[in-house]
Design a protein around this motif. Sequence first.
Motif, mmCIF file in Angstrom:
data_model
loop_
_atom_site.group_PDB
_atom_site.id
_atom_site.type_symbol
_atom_site.label_atom_id
_atom_site.label_comp_id
_atom_site.label_asym_id
_atom_site.label_seq_id
_atom_site.Cartn_x
_atom_site.Cartn_y
_atom_site.Cartn_z
ATOM 1 N N LYS A 235 -3.029 5.299 0.880
ATOM 2 C CA LYS A 235 -3.654 5.207 2.085
ATOM 3 C C LYS A 235 -4.081 6.019 2.998
ATOM 4 O O LYS A 235 -5.323 6.084 2.955
ATOM 5 N N PRO B 112 0.823 -0.927 -0.259
ATOM 6 C CA PRO B 112 0.353 0.327 0.354
ATOM 7 C C PRO B 112 0.778 0.720 -0.262
ATOM 8 O O PRO B 112 1.747 1.635 0.712
ATOM 9 N N ASP C 162 -16.199 3.523 -3.389
ATOM 10 C CA ASP C 162 -14.349 3.778 -2.512
ATOM 11 C C ASP C 162 -13.628 5.403 -3.611
ATOM 12 O O ASP C 162 -12.431 5.656 -3.480
ATOM 13 N N LEU D 121 -17.580 6.930 3.801
ATOM 14 C CA LEU D 121 -18.228 5.679 3.544
ATOM 15 C C LEU D 121 -19.157 5.353 4.481
ATOM 16 O O LEU D 121 -20.476 5.071 5.044
ATOM 17 N N TRP E 171 -7.732 6.650 0.666
ATOM 18 C CA TRP E 171 -8.735 5.727 1.571
ATOM 19 C C TRP E 171 -8.980 6.272 3.306
ATOM 20 O O TRP E 171 -10.473 6.023 3.808
ATOM 21 N N ASP F 83 -3.726 -3.066 7.575
ATOM 22 C CA ASP F 83 -2.721 -2.600 6.604
ATOM 23 C C ASP F 83 -3.429 -1.385 6.086
ATOM 24 O O ASP F 83 -2.565 -0.838 6.077
ATOM 25 N N ASP F 84 -4.407 -0.925 6.767
ATOM 26 C CA ASP F 84 -5.095 0.541 5.989
ATOM 27 C C ASP F 84 -5.359 0.788 4.687
ATOM 28 O O ASP F 84 -4.435 1.929 3.951
ATOM 29 N N SER F 85 -5.027 -0.834 3.642
ATOM 30 C CA SER F 85 -4.776 -0.174 2.279
ATOM 31 C C SER F 85 -6.669 0.021 1.312
ATOM 32 O O SER F 85 -6.779 0.289 0.279
ATOM 33 N N GLY F 86 -7.470 -0.461 1.841
ATOM 34 C CA GLY F 86 -9.064 -0.010 1.461
ATOM 35 C C GLY F 86 -9.198 -1.242 1.184
ATOM 36 O O GLY F 86 -10.249 -1.266 0.386
ATOM 37 N N THR F 87 -8.145 -2.602 1.187
ATOM 38 C CA THR F 87 -8.676 -3.751 0.330
ATOM 39 C C THR F 87 -8.345 -4.716 1.532
ATOM 40 O O THR F 87 -7.298 -4.550 2.535
ATOM 41 N N LEU F 88 -9.437 -6.019 1.422
ATOM 42 C CA LEU F 88 -8.668 -7.128 2.484
ATOM 43 C C LEU F 88 -7.917 -7.563 1.313
ATOM 44 O O LEU F 88 -8.106 -8.547 0.544
ATOM 45 N N LEU G 162 -12.549 -15.166 2.003
ATOM 46 C CA LEU G 162 -11.653 -13.602 0.803
ATOM 47 C C LEU G 162 -11.975 -14.410 -0.315
ATOM 48 O O LEU G 162 -12.269 -13.285 -1.176
ATOM 49 N N GLU H 214 -13.638 -2.038 7.737
ATOM 50 C CA GLU H 214 -12.311 -1.125 8.250
ATOM 51 C C GLU H 214 -11.633 -1.290 9.553
ATOM 52 O O GLU H 214 -10.180 -1.804 9.815
ATOM 53 N N ASN I 159 -11.639 8.646 2.513
ATOM 54 C CA ASN I 159 -13.614 8.130 2.546
ATOM 55 C C ASN I 159 -13.705 7.291 3.246
ATOM 56 O O ASN I 159 -15.031 7.358 3.314
ATOM 57 N N LYS I 160 -13.063 6.479 4.148
ATOM 58 C CA LYS I 160 -13.447 6.237 5.116
ATOM 59 C C LYS I 160 -14.870 6.745 6.330
ATOM 60 O O LYS I 160 -15.654 6.531 5.819
ATOM 61 N N THR J 17 -7.541 -9.681 -4.413
ATOM 62 C CA THR J 17 -8.682 -8.671 -3.146
ATOM 63 C C THR J 17 -9.540 -8.405 -2.999
ATOM 64 O O THR J 17 -10.622 -8.250 -4.442
ATOM 65 N N VAL J 18 -10.289 -8.212 -1.624
ATOM 66 C CA VAL J 18 -11.559 -7.710 -1.366
ATOM 67 C C VAL J 18 -12.061 -6.172 -1.392
ATOM 68 O O VAL J 18 -11.800 -5.735 0.128
ATOM 69 N N GLY J 19 -12.887 -5.643 -1.793
ATOM 70 C CA GLY J 19 -12.423 -4.084 -1.943
ATOM 71 C C GLY J 19 -13.503 -4.253 -0.660
ATOM 72 O O GLY J 19 -14.248 -4.991 -0.309
#
Lengths: 348, 348
Positions: A20, A15, B293, A30, A23, B332-337, A287, B327, A26-27, A297-299
């Motif tokens: 970062k 990342p 997002d 959201l 994000w 790692d706060d990347s916006g994705t898992l 996942l 969240e 945006n948190k 990855t999972v958004g």
Amino acid sequence: MANNGVKVPLLSGSPDVTQKAKWRLNKRRLLRSRSAPGTDCVPAETNGNEPIPHTVSIFQNVHPSFKRVAIYLVVYLGVGALIFYLVRNQIRGLKTDGILDALYFTIVTMTTVGYGDLVPNSDLTKLLACAFVFSGMALMGLILSKAADYLVEKQEFLLVKAMRMHQKVGSTEILKELETNKTRYKFFLVFFLVWILIIAGTIFLVTVEKLDIVDAFYCVCSTFTTLGYGDKSFSTQAGRIFAVFWILTGTICLAQVFLYMAELNTESRQKELVKWVLTRKMTHLDLEAADLDEDGTVGAAEFVIYKLKEMGKISQEDISLVMQEFEELDVDDSGTLSASDITLAQSS
Amino acid sequence: MANNGVKVPLLSGSPDVTQKAKWRLNKRRLLRSRSAPGTDCVPAETNGNEPIPHTVSIFQNVHPSFKRVAIYLVVYLGVGALIFYLVRNQIRGLKTDGILDALYFTIVTMTTVGYGDLVPNSDLTKLLACAFVFSGMALMGLILSKAADYLVEKQEFLLVKAMRMHQKVGSTEILKELETNKTRYKFFLVFFLVWILIIAGTIFLVTVEKLDIVDAFYCVCSTFTTLGYGDKSFSTQAGRIFAVFWILTGTICLAQVFLYMAELNTESRQKELVKWVLTRKMTHLDLEAADLDEDGTVGAAEFVIYKLKEMGKISQEDISLVMQEFEELDVDDSGTLSASDITLAQSS
């Protein structure tokens, strides 16, 4: 997974700082409530075009259907009273006053209380009673699903006003509180109303119909539950005037109490499921299953869909249906919709 | 939009060939039903651990609750019959046989038919009747919500078997067809059953209770709607044996007809809304609102959430709740898992 040779950087693996920061920004967006048009579209019977101040938003969608139900009720009772007045000689039993008895008989039939203090005495009136009890049941169902909600929400409104007078709390806060525990509030309000009606009925039967206290209470219970054995009922003119209003509200309110009880039960089970789904540990398998677009990855949006599906709020059919629409809209086949897709779609 | 200085390539603006190919591949995956655990989690009352063959999957979740309701019913009727048998001298009216009358009285009270051919004649029996009618109403509600579904699905199962014998169609296809029009099938089955019960009741009342045809039909309607004026009821021993079973099934089935009618109405309105939402043209404003997002494009998952919200299937509260969980998981706060988030979460 992700073994089809595509070089898409796995953002989560490395990342970068800008991503970062974005994000983080945006948190907040959201989490706060975004005003998608969807929230206004839910009630199918409002057009929702005019701007509505926040405090009335929970009442707005009940008015038109309540009006319709009220019209049906007036028409039903009017037609019923008129017809049974015209055939009053073919009804036997204890009579007080022509048109009042006809209205009383209509109400007793419609609510399925059926005391039997007035009974049809010819083939015509018997078949009329059959027709009226079936349509009455349908109407009662309609009233239960529509009008009672309106009345309860009217009371909620009064409650909010009362609370604001006594406490220094913002109305939005109270409304939010009401929204969260809506069913519980509705249940207690209707429950309270039923008790008032039970007490009022008992007092009335003791004072006007001269019943003793147990008989009066027994008649009240027998009426509200629509049992109506008929050994105790309203025999005086004053009694029947009271009965016309009291039977209708009482039977509806008691039915509503049972409905809200069932709703509370469903809600508490739903809440347990939601809690379980949210606190459950995510595994690598989850996942993979949640990764809708299979990019490794999972958004946020994918996660939301996966969890809501797990909670049973949405089904695979819902998702498939919308996905077909998405494909059609995605003119340039990029896997995402952008301004250019919209422009392309409009020009074609 | 996207003016916070982040250099994220707008994929839709310049879709490279690899990305496009990948998306094409994934489309198929998105459209077919993915086996998320969610679909198995929905019914709260099954543990769903044992592998279940496909054909029984729609029946599996009804059995345990049906069993519970059946036990409640047997206990209620048993206790009712016993108590009213013990106080039979405090009940007046037309009597046939001690324990049968007590059971008949319990059924007539529980279903709120309340003919009044047998009525409580003391304070004790009056209060007992009140207690039994309230608990009876609750039990009837439980039966309506649970057991009737089970009976209908049993019938569906027989229907599937019958259809398979006559046509060469796979059972999965029939089940899919049943699933789509489930409420309609249920409605027609219950409606059909009510007519059989009406005809059976009328014939019985004419032959055994010696009523004329209109009186018999009138008594049937008066019973199933729980009206129960009581001028016509079951006065013979054979009649009351028949009544015990017939009243219970008849009142439940008719109530179920009304419930399914309401459900059909709701479903058709829901379908209209879904159609409207899906055929509505996307505008640039929609695009912006759907962009959860805020990366300038709307992914498949974001589009699904936006549309389902518009259809009223999910609310902003649902989304916010899951987003909070997201969240927390996104270590790692990347916006994705990604796999690394899961590993980090497990190690901490």
